[in-house]
Design an enzyme around this catalytic site. Structure first.
Site, mmCIF file in Angstrom:
data_model
loop_
_atom_site.group_PDB
_atom_site.id
_atom_site.type_symbol
_atom_site.label_atom_id
_atom_site.label_comp_id
_atom_site.label_asym_id
_atom_site.label_seq_id
_atom_site.Cartn_x
_atom_site.Cartn_y
_atom_site.Cartn_z
ATOM 1 N N CYS A 68 44.566 51.718 63.580
ATOM 2 C CA CYS A 68 45.740 51.528 62.726
ATOM 3 C C CYS A 68 46.829 52.572 62.905
ATOM 4 C CB CYS A 68 45.303 51.485 61.270
ATOM 5 S SG CYS A 68 44.224 50.098 60.988
ATOM 6 N N PHE A 116 41.763 42.753 56.951
ATOM 7 C CA PHE A 116 42.581 42.671 58.157
ATOM 8 C C PHE A 116 43.231 41.312 58.372
ATOM 9 C CE2 PHE A 116 40.112 46.435 58.994
ATOM 10 C CZ PHE A 116 41.050 47.264 59.570
ATOM 11 N N HIS A 224 51.771 52.863 56.351
ATOM 12 C CA HIS A 224 50.818 51.850 56.823
ATOM 13 C C HIS A 224 49.927 51.432 55.648
ATOM 14 C CE1 HIS A 224 47.717 49.754 58.941
ATOM 15 N NE2 HIS A 224 46.802 50.631 58.565
ATOM 16 N N ASN A 257 46.249 43.870 56.643
ATOM 17 C CA ASN A 257 46.339 45.056 57.494
ATOM 18 C C ASN A 257 46.203 44.590 58.954
ATOM 19 O OD1 ASN A 257 45.737 47.321 59.028
ATOM 20 N ND2 ASN A 257 44.377 48.237 57.504
HETATM 21 C C1 WCA Z 1 39.770 45.748 50.575
HETATM 22 C C2 WCA Z 1 38.822 46.683 49.790
HETATM 23 C C3 WCA Z 1 37.679 47.102 50.725
HETATM 24 C C4 WCA Z 1 38.276 45.909 48.590
HETATM 25 O O1 WCA Z 1 39.357 45.777 47.695
HETATM 26 P P1 WCA Z 1 39.236 44.943 46.322
HETATM 27 O O2 WCA Z 1 38.713 43.609 46.629
HETATM 28 O O3 WCA Z 1 40.572 45.033 45.647
HETATM 29 O O4 WCA Z 1 38.166 45.655 45.421
HETATM 30 P P2 WCA Z 1 37.820 47.174 45.104
HETATM 31 O O5 WCA Z 1 38.706 48.159 45.794
HETATM 32 O O6 WCA Z 1 37.746 47.315 43.617
HETATM 33 O O7 WCA Z 1 36.358 47.297 45.706
HETATM 34 C C5 WCA Z 1 35.392 46.246 45.490
HETATM 35 C C6 WCA Z 1 34.030 46.782 45.838
HETATM 36 O O8 WCA Z 1 34.017 47.134 47.237
HETATM 37 C C7 WCA Z 1 33.548 48.468 47.377
HETATM 38 N N1 WCA Z 1 34.185 49.078 48.529
HETATM 39 C C8 WCA Z 1 35.419 49.517 48.588
HETATM 40 N N2 WCA Z 1 35.650 50.081 49.853
HETATM 41 C C9 WCA Z 1 34.495 49.872 50.487
HETATM 42 C C10 WCA Z 1 34.089 50.222 51.809
HETATM 43 N N3 WCA Z 1 34.923 50.863 52.695
HETATM 44 N N4 WCA Z 1 32.842 49.922 52.189
HETATM 45 C C11 WCA Z 1 31.990 49.318 51.374
HETATM 46 N N5 WCA Z 1 32.349 48.946 50.076
HETATM 47 C C12 WCA Z 1 33.571 49.235 49.652
HETATM 48 C C13 WCA Z 1 33.976 49.137 46.067
HETATM 49 O O9 WCA Z 1 33.236 50.305 45.818
HETATM 50 C C14 WCA Z 1 33.670 48.049 45.067
HETATM 51 O O10 WCA Z 1 32.299 48.023 44.830
HETATM 52 P P3 WCA Z 1 31.689 47.556 43.407
HETATM 53 O O11 WCA Z 1 32.225 48.490 42.393
HETATM 54 O O12 WCA Z 1 30.206 47.648 43.575
HETATM 55 O O13 WCA Z 1 32.137 46.138 43.191
HETATM 56 C C15 WCA Z 1 39.621 47.931 49.286
HETATM 57 O O14 WCA Z 1 38.730 48.752 48.527
HETATM 58 C C16 WCA Z 1 40.253 48.757 50.358
HETATM 59 O O15 WCA Z 1 41.316 48.393 50.872
HETATM 60 N N6 WCA Z 1 39.648 49.909 50.666
HETATM 61 C C17 WCA Z 1 40.243 50.950 51.546
HETATM 62 C C18 WCA Z 1 40.604 50.447 52.865
HETATM 63 C C19 WCA Z 1 40.727 51.573 53.863
HETATM 64 O O16 WCA Z 1 40.137 52.643 53.796
HETATM 65 N N7 WCA Z 1 41.495 51.288 54.899
HETATM 66 C C20 WCA Z 1 41.552 52.120 56.089
HETATM 67 C C21 WCA Z 1 42.934 52.560 56.351
HETATM 68 S S1 WCA Z 1 43.054 53.155 57.991
HETATM 69 C C22 WCA Z 1 43.065 51.728 58.823
HETATM 70 O O17 WCA Z 1 43.752 50.820 58.431
HETATM 71 C C23 WCA Z 1 42.223 51.719 60.025
HETATM 72 C C24 WCA Z 1 42.013 50.652 60.743
HETATM 73 C C25 WCA Z 1 41.144 50.605 61.868
HETATM 74 C C26 WCA Z 1 41.354 49.603 62.789
HETATM 75 C C27 WCA Z 1 40.575 49.470 63.885
HETATM 76 C C28 WCA Z 1 39.513 50.327 64.103
HETATM 77 O O18 WCA Z 1 38.726 50.141 65.148
HETATM 78 C C29 WCA Z 1 39.270 51.311 63.180
HETATM 79 C C30 WCA Z 1 40.096 51.444 62.100
#
Ligand code: WCA
Length: 307
Positions: A68, A116, A224, A257
């Site tokens: 990214c 993504f 980003h 993303n």
């Molecule tokens: C889309 C997510 C994963 C879920 O969002 P949501 O549906 O609105 O819900 P929540 O944020 O409330 O999270 C729901 C559940 O998922 C869990 N969770 C939350 N991140 C996680 C998690 N990385 N794992 C595994 N469980 C999780 C979170 O703890 C929670 O668990 P639970 O309370 O048990 O329901 C959101 O948390 C999110 O965007 N997280 C951060 C994303 C992030 O770090 N992005 C990286 C930026 S850098 C980049 O873009 C790099 C790209 C890249 C490209 C190519 C490559 O080869 C390498 C890298």
């Protein structure tokens, strides 16, 4: 499949960028191509050069697997190429097909699938003097820094397996980005020098003088959108007014993303905004490493710098 599709997707974006730039394709001197969705040789930059009909002497650079932050790196490299090669016009193309790549059938890529999207973005970068019929710059890249957060190599990455790409994203990534982003910005602003009205060199207004507080709101922001928690943390740490990240949130909502291509969409969204942008801005991109690309931007068409 992505070996063909990635350069073709880039071709659509690049053709639009060249048409808007206003000069013949043959005037492109350099090509910087960023992708992590296609892994083959000859590389996707060569295929794109052929599809576009770039001249055989075009100087090509392929950025592979940067993830990214690839878009930020490609822009920063294009800036250096343009500034060090008089008359250079650098085509930057970022193209990603993430949804096809994240194909492991065991459900292990569920976060990748949630986050993504596919897309391509392209821009033409040059330094003066301007050519006849060439569109004036929309953004000026003033300075750029790249920072790797120590001991975070394992926080995010991907590995090709039999079922596709295994993607790994540690849950701590948004916190790590939030903890380090302000220092990266301060470093980028400290290294920024611009030409003043007398033909000398001067630094841009420095947010450091306000210790970060409040002064970050004087800028426009191209961040980003790695995910909602990433944007939320940056918003909180820098105490930004909510609308400052509106372009990033819009792109995340509409397209997802798209890895390295996303930052081009954010810049496009910013330039289309209804209200005029402030003169100064900041760009941020993140990816494996954890690597943070930070850049000081300027709107040359801003009213206080247009005379
Ligand atoms: C889309 C997510 C994963 C879920 O969002 P949501 O549906 O609105 O819900 P929540 O944020 O409330 O999270 C729901 C559940 O998922 C869990 N969770 C939350 N991140 C996680 C998690 N990385 N794992 C595994 N469980 C999780 C979170 O703890 C929670 O668990 P639970 O309370 O048990 O329901 C959101 O948390 C999110 O965007 N997280 C951060 C994303 C992030 O770090 N992005 C990286 C930026 S850098 C980049 O873009 C790099 C790209 C890249 C490209 C190519 C490559 O080869 C390498 C890298």
């Amino acid at each position: 499949m992505t070996a063909d599709a990635v350069p073709k997707l880039a071709q659509c974006a690049a053709a639009k960028a060249i048409a808007e730039w206003g000069r013949p394709t043959a005037d492109i001197t350099h090509l910087v191509f960023s992708t992590y969705s296609a892994c083959q040789a000859p590389t996707a930059d060569l295929r794109l050069a052929t599809l576009l009909g770039l001249r055989p002497t075009v100087s090509r650079t392929m950025l592979s697997l940067h993830g990214c932050y690839g878009g930020g790196r490609a822009l920063s490299l294009a800036k250096e190429l343009a500034e060090n090669n008089r008359g250079a016009r650098v085509l930057v193309a970022c193209s990603e097909m993430t949804l096809v790549c994240f194909g492991a059938p065991d459900g292990g890529n569920i976060v990748g699938h949630a986050l993504f999207g596919d897309g391509a973005g392209a821009v033409v970068i040059g330094a003066g003097p301007f050519l006849d019929g060439e569109r004036r710059p929309i953004f000026e890249m003033v300075s750029a820094t790249q920072t790797t957060i120590p001991r975070t190599e394992h926080a995010l990455g991907m590995r090709v397996s039999g079922g596709g790409v295994d993607f790994h994203l540690a849950i701590q990534v948004p916190t790590l980005v939030g903890q380090n982003v302000e220092q990266c910005l301060l470093d980028a602003f400290r290294s920024a020098i611009v030409d003043d009205d007398d033909g000398g060199a001067a630094p841009p207004p420095s947010p450091c003088s306000g210790n970060g507080n409040g002064r970050w709101n004087d800028l426009f922001w191209a961040v980003h959108p790695g995910g909602r928690p990433i944007l939320d943390n940056i918003n909180k740490v820098l105490m930004l007014e909510p609308e400052k990240l509106a372009a990033s949130r819009h792109v995340l909502r509409e397209y997802g993303n798209m890895s390295g291509a996303t930052i081009v969409f954010v810049l496009d969204e910013l330039r289309r905004g209804r209200s005029p942008l402030p003169e100064w801005g900041a760009l941020l991109a993140f990816g494996p490493g954890i690597t943070i690309e930070a850049m000081v931007l300027r709107c040359p068409l801003h009213k206080s710098s247009a005379n």
